[in-house]
Scaffold this active site. Structure first.
Site, PDB file in Angstrom:
ATOM      1  N   ASP A 131       0.897  -1.094  -0.178  1.00 12.87           N
ATOM      2  CA  ASP A 131      -0.050   0.041   0.243  1.00 12.87           C
ATOM      3  C   ASP A 131       0.973   1.107  -0.144  1.00 12.87           C
ATOM      4  OD1 ASP A 131      -2.301  -1.423   0.070  1.00 12.87           O
ATOM      5  OD2 ASP A 131      -2.379  -1.495   2.358  1.00 12.87           O
ATOM      6  N   ASP A 149      -6.980  -1.704  -4.767  1.00 13.53           N
ATOM      7  CA  ASP A 149      -8.176  -1.319  -3.930  1.00 13.53           C
ATOM      8  C   ASP A 149      -8.979  -0.304  -4.547  1.00 13.53           C
ATOM      9  OD1 ASP A 149      -6.803  -2.976  -2.090  1.00 13.53           O
ATOM     10  OD2 ASP A 149      -5.639  -1.163  -0.969  1.00 13.53           O
TER      11      ASP A 149
END
Length: 179
Positions: A131, A149
């Site tokens: 991330d 995402d």
């Protein structure tokens, strides 16, 4: 060159749906490329300001969305890997069976599929998901996320739009055609 033809039955295949698989592949490529850039150019957990509400911050997510179950002891890796694999197979079959005039639903499925596979690649090769997008406002921080995402989120929004607003129109058109 062999001609692609539609097949009937459980494994029916419509060649026009290859474009949706292309969208999934594009989402995977962009996701993996941006994760590679983040992993090679950012220091772990060291925010790089981009805008007053956006940082690039490299983090490793061992859980699911928003780091759900990230400290569960390791079993979640197998759960999320298995779920992502099963859902991806189902979505590929669903995607390849879409009628030619469908647009929103296959786009939604393609984005969700691309995002799921992008994160699955990380989970299988690294043991965690990379991330790096960190959005915040003052002292309110949204959990870091990535392009996969984002694709899943956009796909889910499109799926909800299709389900709650367009499905009723399809049913009404089918009833008019039937009468």
């Amino acid at each position: 060159m062999p001609k692609l033809e539609a097949k009937k039955g459980l494994f029916q295949f419509y060649p026009h749906n290859l474009i949706w698989l292309g969208l999934s592949i594009l989402a995977i490529i962009i996701d993996q490329w941006t994760k590679w850039i983040a992993s090679t150019h950012l220091n772990y957990a060291d925010p790089v300001p981009v805008l007053p509400f956006l940082n690039w911050t490299l983090l490793h997510n061992y859980g699911a969305a928003f780091s759900f179950l990230s400290d569960a002891g390791g079993w979640q890796h197998y759960l999320f890997t298995g779920l992502a694999g099963i859902v991806s197979i189902i979505f590929i079959f669903w995607l390849m069976r879409m009628p030619k005039n469908a647009m929103i639903l296959p786009a939604a499925i393609a984005l969700i599929l691309g995002g799921a596979l992008g994160n699955l690649i990380d989970r299988m090769t690294l043991g965690y998901v990379v991330d790096f997008i960190h959005i915040y406002y003052q002292n309110h921080h949204f959990p870091a996320f990535n392009i996969a995402d984002s694709a899943i989120t956009i796909g889910t929004i499109l799926l909800l739009i299709d389900t709650f607003f367009l499905e009723k129109q399809r049913i009404q058109r089918a009833e008019v055609k039937h009468d």
